[in-house]
Design an enzyme around this catalytic site. Structure first.
Site, mmCIF file in Angstrom:
data_model
loop_
_atom_site.group_PDB
_atom_site.id
_atom_site.type_symbol
_atom_site.label_atom_id
_atom_site.label_comp_id
_atom_site.label_asym_id
_atom_site.label_seq_id
_atom_site.Cartn_x
_atom_site.Cartn_y
_atom_site.Cartn_z
ATOM 1 N N ASP A 29 31.871 -80.767 35.539
ATOM 2 C CA ASP A 29 33.150 -80.739 36.258
ATOM 3 C C ASP A 29 33.411 -82.049 37.000
ATOM 4 O O ASP A 29 33.603 -82.059 38.221
ATOM 5 C CB ASP A 29 33.201 -79.573 37.247
ATOM 6 C CG ASP A 29 32.934 -78.233 36.602
ATOM 7 O OD1 ASP A 29 33.445 -78.003 35.502
ATOM 8 O OD2 ASP A 29 32.211 -77.411 37.197
ATOM 9 N N GLU A 195 40.692 -72.127 32.840
ATOM 10 C CA GLU A 195 40.222 -72.551 34.154
ATOM 11 C C GLU A 195 40.277 -74.073 34.224
ATOM 12 O O GLU A 195 40.772 -74.742 33.326
ATOM 13 C CB GLU A 195 38.799 -72.048 34.398
ATOM 14 C CG GLU A 195 37.789 -72.478 33.353
ATOM 15 C CD GLU A 195 36.459 -71.755 33.485
ATOM 16 O OE1 GLU A 195 36.355 -70.835 34.307
ATOM 17 O OE2 GLU A 195 35.519 -72.106 32.744
#
Length: 324
Positions: A29, A195
């Site tokens: 991420d 997401e």
């Protein structure tokens, strides 16, 4: 059979090579920002206290310089180590850098979004302000925050599974305002596997990037082909709703144009963001899982994820990855 093989080769060859990375290229991420004072690149990622890497360029060499929040977060989430911090998002306002982050119990809606500030980006320099005050709701999960300013107002995109991607107006950079969160994107056909949203303004449009598909510790046997992470996008003229894909499909009705999928050694790209590089212009940054590692059985946890990046071309009105 030959037709299927040709199609596979065509798909694999559809994407250019990722940008080079040297030094410590492990990441999950990634949030990348360039320090304005000296041009140093900082790469933040999911991990203990928010993993922090620095480099003189996107290419590296990247160096692990420690945890942004070495003491963890002041947020208390039941069953979650306060040092186990996910999905940082970093931007600068004035002389201050803001980092949104997440504490979450995997697979549940037991999550909180927090924020910290720093004037240098350096590990240990961050002041943790705790929760931003986003109310719980059965419709969404409070994870994967992403900040943007639209028309002089500040907004936060967030969400994962359940009813997917939401947006909420902020009262200021540290707190959610009184307005109710609302849905931007939803896809029942993906079992709500959306997401990691990231909104980016280019020209007349706001582009909502998101990660679609299954993320996880990939092994040789899972997930089924084509169900792994990929990066997709919809766009809107307002940035606060009415997002559609290139075919005109509503992003709230399973829309989403593919930007980057598995190819070559890049398996399951996602966790993306976009930066304006001073030399390269718009650049897509993301994590991926090396295909060779997956084929050998994979690794436990997040150990296998690597940092990837590609320049973006918006000439067609839609983001297309290109070679550096």
């Amino acid at each position: 059979m030959f037709a299927l093989l040709f199609l596979f080769i065509a798909v694999v060859a559809a994407y250019p090579a990722r940008g080079p990375c040297t030094g410590d290229c492990w990441t999950k991420d990634p949030a990348v920002i360039q320090r304005s004072s000296d041009g140093t690149y900082f790469r933040f990622g999911t991990g203990t206290g928010v993993v922090t890497m620095t480099s003189p360029s996107l290419k590296g060499p990247w160096k692990d310089v420690g945890a942004a929040l070495p003491s963890g977060s002041k947020i208390n989430v039941e069953g979650v180590d306060s040092h186990d911090i996910w999905a940082p998002d970093v931007h600068k306002e004035g002389d201050t850098y803001y980092m949104y982050y997440v504490l979450s119990k995997l697979g549940t809606q037991t999550s909180q979004i927090g924020v910290a500030t720093s004037t240098t980006l350096e590990p240990g320099s961050w002041t943790d302000h705790g929760e931003i005050g986003l109310p719980a709701n059965s419709a969404y999960n409070r994870i994967d925050p992403n900040w943007i300013e639209i028309g002089g107002k500040q907004y936060l995109q967030f969400g994962s599974y359940w009813q997917d991607i939401y947006q909420v107006e902020l009262a200021n950079a540290l707190q959610v305002g009184s307005a109710a969160p609302y849905q931007l994107s939803w896809n029942a056909s993906l079992n709500h596997r959306q997401e990691g949203s990231f909104m980016y303004k280019n020209g007349d449009y706001y582009y909502l990037f998101f990660s679609a598909g299954l993320a996880g510790s990939y092994t040789a046997n899972s997930p089924p082909a084509g169900e792994e992470y990929s990066v997709r996008v919809c766009r809107s003229a307002t940035g606060t709703g009415h997002f559609v894909d290139k075919a005109g499909n509503d992003c709230k009705q399973s829309g989403g144009t593919m930007v980057l999928a598995s190819h070559d050694q890049v398996y399951g790209p996602g966790g993306e963001g976009v930066i304006n590089d001073k030399d390269l212009g718009p650049v897509l940054v993301y994590h991926y899982y090396p295909l060779s590692l997956k084929q050998s059985g994979g690794s436990k946890g997040n150990d296998g994820y690597q940092f990837g990046w590609n320049e973006l071309d918006f000439a067609s009105g839609w983001p297309v990855v290109k070679a550096t």
